[in-house]
Design a protein around this motif. Sequence first.
Motif, PDB file in Angstrom:
ATOM      1  N   SER A 226       0.840  -1.194   0.000  1.00 19.97           N
ATOM      2  CA  SER A 226       0.000   0.000   0.000  1.00 19.97           C
ATOM      3  C   SER A 226       0.883   1.255   0.000  1.00 19.97           C
ATOM      4  CB  SER A 226      -0.886   0.001   1.239  1.00 19.97           C
ATOM      5  OG  SER A 226      -0.083   0.156   2.400  1.00 19.97           O
ATOM      6  N   ALA A 227       0.263   2.401  -0.223  1.00 20.43           N
ATOM      7  CA  ALA A 227       0.996   3.672  -0.182  1.00 20.43           C
ATOM      8  C   ALA A 227       1.601   3.890   1.211  1.00 20.43           C
ATOM      9  CB  ALA A 227       0.073   4.829  -0.560  1.00 20.43           C
ATOM     10  N   GLY A 228       0.837   3.572   2.255  1.00 22.63           N
ATOM     11  CA  GLY A 228       1.353   3.718   3.614  1.00 22.63           C
ATOM     12  C   GLY A 228       2.539   2.806   3.881  1.00 22.63           C
ATOM     13  N   GLN A 229       2.462   1.579   3.375  1.00 25.21           N
ATOM     14  CA  GLN A 229       3.573   0.643   3.566  1.00 25.21           C
ATOM     15  C   GLN A 229       4.805   1.116   2.806  1.00 25.21           C
ATOM     16  OE1 GLN A 229       3.812  -1.576   5.794  1.00 25.21           O
ATOM     17  NE2 GLN A 229       5.781  -2.390   5.190  1.00 25.21           N
ATOM     18  N   TRP A 230       4.611   1.676   1.599  1.00 29.01           N
ATOM     19  CA  TRP A 230       5.761   2.222   0.857  1.00 29.01           C
ATOM     20  C   TRP A 230       6.446   3.307   1.684  1.00 29.01           C
ATOM     21  CZ3 TRP A 230       9.698   1.942  -2.032  1.00 29.01           C
ATOM     22  CH2 TRP A 230      10.369   3.100  -2.427  1.00 29.01           C
ATOM     23  N   ARG A 231       5.661   4.187   2.309  1.00 26.75           N
ATOM     24  CA  ARG A 231       6.258   5.245   3.133  1.00 26.75           C
ATOM     25  C   ARG A 231       7.058   4.639   4.281  1.00 26.75           C
ATOM     26  NH1 ARG A 231       1.395   7.620   1.669  1.00 26.75           N
ATOM     27  NH2 ARG A 231       0.331   6.966   3.585  1.00 26.75           N
ATOM     28  N   ARG A 232       6.557   3.579   4.896  1.00 27.57           N
ATOM     29  CA  ARG A 232       7.291   2.906   5.978  1.00 27.57           C
ATOM     30  C   ARG A 232       8.560   2.239   5.441  1.00 27.57           C
ATOM     31  NH1 ARG A 232       2.125   2.634   7.691  1.00 27.57           N
ATOM     32  NH2 ARG A 232       1.506   0.705   6.666  1.00 27.57           N
ATOM     33  N   VAL A 233       8.465   1.582   4.309  1.00 28.61           N
ATOM     34  CA  VAL A 233       9.639   0.936   3.702  1.00 28.61           C
ATOM     35  C   VAL A 233      10.694   1.990   3.384  1.00 28.61           C
ATOM     36  CG1 VAL A 233      10.471  -0.230   1.606  1.00 28.61           C
ATOM     37  CG2 VAL A 233       8.446  -1.096   2.786  1.00 28.61           C
ATOM     38  N   TRP A 234      10.273   3.063   2.710  1.00 27.53           N
ATOM     39  CA  TRP A 234      11.213   4.117   2.335  1.00 27.53           C
ATOM     40  C   TRP A 234      11.849   4.745   3.570  1.00 27.53           C
ATOM     41  CZ3 TRP A 234      12.189   9.232   3.071  1.00 27.53           C
ATOM     42  CH2 TRP A 234      13.128   9.805   2.197  1.00 27.53           C
ATOM     43  N   SER A 235      11.044   5.019   4.580  1.00 22.46           N
ATOM     44  CA  SER A 235      11.547   5.625   5.810  1.00 22.46           C
ATOM     45  C   SER A 235      12.572   4.708   6.482  1.00 22.46           C
ATOM     46  CB  SER A 235      10.383   5.913   6.753  1.00 22.46           C
ATOM     47  OG  SER A 235      10.843   6.466   7.955  1.00 22.46           O
ATOM     48  N   ASN A 236      12.288   3.415   6.532  1.00 30.05           N
ATOM     49  CA  ASN A 236      13.212   2.453   7.140  1.00 30.05           C
ATOM     50  C   ASN A 236      14.510   2.357   6.340  1.00 30.05           C
ATOM     51  OD1 ASN A 236      13.833   0.444   9.162  1.00 30.05           O
ATOM     52  ND2 ASN A 236      13.601  -1.058   7.518  1.00 30.05           N
ATOM     53  N   LEU A 237      14.406   2.306   5.010  1.00 34.18           N
ATOM     54  CA  LEU A 237      15.609   2.264   4.166  1.00 34.18           C
ATOM     55  C   LEU A 237      16.456   3.511   4.405  1.00 34.18           C
ATOM     56  CD1 LEU A 237      14.155   0.959   0.770  1.00 34.18           C
ATOM     57  CD2 LEU A 237      15.612  -0.307   2.367  1.00 34.18           C
ATOM     58  N   HIS A 238      15.804   4.660   4.440  1.00 31.52           N
ATOM     59  CA  HIS A 238      16.498   5.927   4.653  1.00 31.52           C
ATOM     60  C   HIS A 238      17.169   5.966   6.037  1.00 31.52           C
ATOM     61  CE1 HIS A 238      17.314  10.069   3.620  1.00 31.52           C
ATOM     62  NE2 HIS A 238      16.816  10.468   4.789  1.00 31.52           N
ATOM     63  N   PHE A 239      16.466   5.509   7.062  1.00 28.25           N
ATOM     64  CA  PHE A 239      17.005   5.472   8.426  1.00 28.25           C
ATOM     65  C   PHE A 239      18.248   4.576   8.500  1.00 28.25           C
ATOM     66  CE2 PHE A 239      17.102   3.170  12.509  1.00 28.25           C
ATOM     67  CZ  PHE A 239      17.354   4.229  13.368  1.00 28.25           C
ATOM     68  N   LEU A 240      18.138   3.359   7.951  1.00 30.65           N
ATOM     69  CA  LEU A 240      19.271   2.422   7.988  1.00 30.65           C
ATOM     70  C   LEU A 240      20.440   2.921   7.142  1.00 30.65           C
ATOM     71  CD1 LEU A 240      17.320  -0.952   7.886  1.00 30.65           C
ATOM     72  CD2 LEU A 240      18.510   0.058   9.856  1.00 30.65           C
ATOM     73  N   ALA A 241      20.136   3.590   6.038  1.00 27.71           N
ATOM     74  CA  ALA A 241      21.205   4.154   5.201  1.00 27.71           C
ATOM     75  C   ALA A 241      21.955   5.250   5.955  1.00 27.71           C
ATOM     76  CB  ALA A 241      20.624   4.685   3.897  1.00 27.71           C
ATOM     77  N   ARG A 242      21.236   6.112   6.651  1.00 28.12           N
ATOM     78  CA  ARG A 242      21.889   7.172   7.436  1.00 28.12           C
ATOM     79  C   ARG A 242      22.784   6.584   8.510  1.00 28.12           C
ATOM     80  NH1 ARG A 242      16.726   9.548   7.863  1.00 28.12           N
ATOM     81  NH2 ARG A 242      16.799   9.051  10.065  1.00 28.12           N
ATOM     82  N   ARG A 243      22.411   5.426   9.044  1.00 25.67           N
ATOM     83  CA  ARG A 243      23.229   4.768  10.084  1.00 25.67           C
ATOM     84  C   ARG A 243      24.388   3.973   9.485  1.00 25.67           C
ATOM     85  NH1 ARG A 243      19.772   2.178  14.788  1.00 25.67           N
ATOM     86  NH2 ARG A 243      21.909   1.753  15.353  1.00 25.67           N
ATOM     87  N   GLY A 244      24.456   3.879   8.160  1.00 24.56           N
ATOM     88  CA  GLY A 244      25.542   3.161   7.499  1.00 24.56           C
ATOM     89  C   GLY A 244      25.364   1.653   7.489  1.00 24.56           C
ATOM     90  N   GLN A 245      24.151   1.170   7.758  1.00 25.40           N
ATOM     91  CA  GLN A 245      23.908  -0.265   7.809  1.00 25.40           C
ATOM     92  C   GLN A 245      23.429  -0.838   6.490  1.00 25.40           C
ATOM     93  OE1 GLN A 245      21.109   0.096  11.130  1.00 25.40           O
ATOM     94  NE2 GLN A 245      22.530  -1.128  12.357  1.00 25.40           N
TER      95      GLN A 245
END
Length: 192
Positions: free
Chosen positions: A35-54
Amino acid sequence: MRKDGKLWRHYRMEDERFLRPVEPTVMGSWEAAHSAGQWRRVWSNLHFLARRGQLVPAAIEVDGQFAGQLTLGNIQYGVVSTCWIGYWVYSPFTGMGVASAAVALGVDHAMGNMGLHRVEATVMEDNSASRTVLGRAGFREEGYLQRNLHINGRWQDHILMAITREEVFTAEFKGLIPRKVRAGELQLSSLN
């Protein structure tokens, strides 16, 4: 990559029959997981983990059009110096070398830009397409992981495949991309 949400959802919904048998089990329905909401959660999680270098998330594009996703995950430096690689390509782009080029670019980025020593992938034994993509990149089979990931509703065995820096960066080639270009498997276009 955030702008790719609509296509991500559309492609994954259309390709459910290809993706569900090889991807981690989704909670609830396939539709809810995309869903659109799940995409936002996926994108947010990817972005968060990327900022942490993981993790390094990447959109796969063909002629400027979103065509899939590649991820370098569980990034570890130091004495381990490794990550895993995962990818999927929308079905109209399969069979054209898109996944092979994306994996080569991902490996070259992990080892060249990030300085990692090893890239691993796990693949189900009957996923011949993905095994071919990894084999063409030079990954070799290293082991068999029993009940490794929960896929399509049950624990599934996987083959562990890997490639190391010594296999990618040789005296003749400084990465997989130059090797693929020399072999005629990949053509680089000039960027304007």
